[in-house]
Design an enzyme around this catalytic site. Structure first.
Site, PDB file in Angstrom:
ATOM      1  N   HIS A   1       1.192  -0.972   0.433  1.00  0.00           N
ATOM      2  CA  HIS A   1       0.392   0.272   0.426  1.00  0.00           C
ATOM      3  C   HIS A   1       0.631   0.991   0.003  1.00  0.00           C
ATOM      4  O   HIS A   1       0.785   1.969  -0.557  1.00  0.00           O
ATOM      5  CB  HIS A   1      -0.891  -0.001   1.140  1.00  0.00           C
ATOM      6  CG  HIS A   1      -2.108   0.872   1.025  1.00  0.00           C
ATOM      7  ND1 HIS A   1      -2.858   1.592   0.095  1.00  0.00           N
ATOM      8  CD2 HIS A   1      -2.105   2.009   2.377  1.00  0.00           C
ATOM      9  CE1 HIS A   1      -3.612   2.452   0.689  1.00  0.00           C
ATOM     10  NE2 HIS A   1      -3.272   2.767   1.905  1.00  0.00           N
TER      11      HIS A   1
ATOM     12  N   GLN B   1       4.113   1.898  -1.167  1.00  0.00           N
ATOM     13  CA  GLN B   1       4.646   1.461  -2.336  1.00  0.00           C
ATOM     14  C   GLN B   1       3.232   2.309  -3.494  1.00  0.00           C
ATOM     15  O   GLN B   1       3.809   3.074  -4.302  1.00  0.00           O
ATOM     16  CB  GLN B   1       4.899   0.398  -3.158  1.00  0.00           C
ATOM     17  CG  GLN B   1       5.863  -0.782  -2.232  1.00  0.00           C
ATOM     18  CD  GLN B   1       7.075   0.341  -2.427  1.00  0.00           C
ATOM     19  OE1 GLN B   1       7.828   1.147  -1.513  1.00  0.00           O
ATOM     20  NE2 GLN B   1       8.263   0.334  -3.406  1.00  0.00           N
ATOM     21  N   ASP B   2       2.225   2.193  -3.126  1.00  0.00           N
ATOM     22  CA  ASP B   2       1.301   2.185  -4.600  1.00  0.00           C
ATOM     23  C   ASP B   2       1.441   3.786  -4.258  1.00  0.00           C
ATOM     24  O   ASP B   2       1.609   4.213  -5.141  1.00  0.00           O
ATOM     25  CB  ASP B   2      -0.034   1.472  -3.737  1.00  0.00           C
ATOM     26  CG  ASP B   2      -1.144   2.038  -5.125  1.00  0.00           C
ATOM     27  OD1 ASP B   2      -1.343   2.252  -6.033  1.00  0.00           O
ATOM     28  OD2 ASP B   2      -2.143   1.972  -4.334  1.00  0.00           O
ATOM     29  N   HIS B   3       1.097   4.424  -3.327  1.00  0.00           N
ATOM     30  CA  HIS B   3       0.853   5.722  -2.435  1.00  0.00           C
ATOM     31  C   HIS B   3       2.436   6.053  -2.851  1.00  0.00           C
ATOM     32  O   HIS B   3       1.747   7.476  -3.247  1.00  0.00           O
ATOM     33  CB  HIS B   3       1.499   5.957  -0.743  1.00  0.00           C
ATOM     34  CG  HIS B   3      -0.843   5.962  -0.759  1.00  0.00           C
ATOM     35  ND1 HIS B   3      -1.222   7.099  -0.398  1.00  0.00           N
ATOM     36  CD2 HIS B   3      -1.189   4.875  -0.325  1.00  0.00           C
ATOM     37  CE1 HIS B   3      -2.145   6.372  -0.148  1.00  0.00           C
ATOM     38  NE2 HIS B   3      -1.974   4.969   0.416  1.00  0.00           N
TER      39      HIS B   3
END
Length: 104
Positions: A78, A80-82
């Site tokens: 999560h 990394q996604d942000h």
């Protein structure tokens, strides 16, 4: 690095990226209104938070590159996604700033 440490780094990435995202979106709202006096400070603030998020990410990359096993959970993913979406947003906001400045 154990799972709890990875989770904490994931939370750091989310927090720093989230702060950068908020700053960038606020800046875009200002630029849309023709307010250009805060650009440098806001970009510098966002970049500092992105740097901190990247530093947290680098800790994990260094551990894995050294051959250590990583028990990566959803919180890290999560984060990394942000980080990745905020880095893209940073680039897009820069383009929007230039477009708004040319049209004013």
């Amino acid at each position: 690095m154990n799972k709890e440490e990875l989770q904490m780094l994931g939370f750091e990435i989310v927090a720093y990226s989230g702060d950068a995202r908020s700053t960038l979106l606020s800046l875009l709202r200002e630029v849309r209104k023709g307010k250009f006096d805060n650009i440098e400070r806001a970009l510098k603030d966002a970049d500092e938070n992105l740097k901190l998020a990247h530093n947290s990410q680098t800790k994990i990359l260094a551990e894995e590159a050294a051959g250590k096993e990583m028990d990566i959970g959803f919180i890290f993913i999560h984060g990394q996604d942000h980080l990745m979406t905020t880095l893209l947003l940073r680039d897009l906001i820069q383009d929007f700033i230039e477009l708004y400045q040319k049209n004013n």
